[in-house]
Scaffold this motif. Structure first.
Motif, PDB file in Angstrom:
ATOM      1  N   LEU A  77       0.837  -1.189   0.000  1.00  0.00           N
ATOM      2  CA  LEU A  77       0.000   0.000   0.000  1.00  0.00           C
ATOM      3  C   LEU A  77       0.880   1.249   0.000  1.00  0.00           C
ATOM      4  O   LEU A  77       1.951   1.272   0.623  1.00  0.00           O
ATOM      5  N   PRO A  78       0.461   2.303  -0.684  1.00  0.00           N
ATOM      6  CA  PRO A  78       1.292   3.508  -0.753  1.00  0.00           C
ATOM      7  C   PRO A  78       1.582   4.138   0.612  1.00  0.00           C
ATOM      8  O   PRO A  78       2.674   4.656   0.834  1.00  0.00           O
ATOM      9  N   ARG A  79       0.654   4.081   1.522  1.00  0.00           N
ATOM     10  CA  ARG A  79       0.886   4.714   2.822  1.00  0.00           C
ATOM     11  C   ARG A  79       1.827   3.910   3.714  1.00  0.00           C
ATOM     12  O   ARG A  79       2.259   4.391   4.753  1.00  0.00           O
ATOM     13  N   SER A  80       2.170   2.703   3.307  1.00  0.00           N
ATOM     14  CA  SER A  80       3.071   1.867   4.097  1.00  0.00           C
ATOM     15  C   SER A  80       4.520   2.002   3.666  1.00  0.00           C
ATOM     16  O   SER A  80       5.394   1.365   4.235  1.00  0.00           O
ATOM     17  N   GLU A  87      10.462   1.210   4.370  1.00  0.00           N
ATOM     18  CA  GLU A  87      11.827   1.734   4.239  1.00  0.00           C
ATOM     19  C   GLU A  87      12.552   1.708   5.584  1.00  0.00           C
ATOM     20  O   GLU A  87      13.736   1.359   5.645  1.00  0.00           O
ATOM     21  N   ARG A  88      11.877   2.078   6.664  1.00  0.00           N
ATOM     22  CA  ARG A  88      12.506   2.034   8.000  1.00  0.00           C
ATOM     23  C   ARG A  88      12.855   0.607   8.387  1.00  0.00           C
ATOM     24  O   ARG A  88      13.941   0.352   8.911  1.00  0.00           O
ATOM     25  N   ALA A  89      11.965  -0.323   8.118  1.00  0.00           N
ATOM     26  CA  ALA A  89      12.222  -1.719   8.465  1.00  0.00           C
ATOM     27  C   ALA A  89      13.347  -2.292   7.615  1.00  0.00           C
ATOM     28  O   ALA A  89      14.156  -3.096   8.103  1.00  0.00           O
TER      29      ALA A  89
END
Length: 53
Positions: free
Chosen positions: A32-35, A40-42
């Motif tokens: 999903l775009p909001r994820s 990226e952090r993970a």
């Protein structure tokens, strides 16, 4: 019918559909775009405390 037979019937029919739907939902969640920020952090989190790089 005993509780075991009812539960076994549910698991054999509807439980499989529910588990497969949940699998698809959880696998598709990170697309999903909001994820994108969380992904990226993970993706880079395992290298944050590595001093040997």
């Amino acid at each position: 019918m005993s509780f075991y037979e009812v539960f076994r019937h549910f698991a054999d029919s509807y439980g499989l559909i529910i588990i497969f739907g949940l699998y698809l939902l959880l696998c598709g969640w990170h697309f999903l775009p909001r994820s994108r920020d969380g992904v990226e952090r993970a993706k880079h989190s395992i290298f944050q405390e590595d001093d040997n790089v």
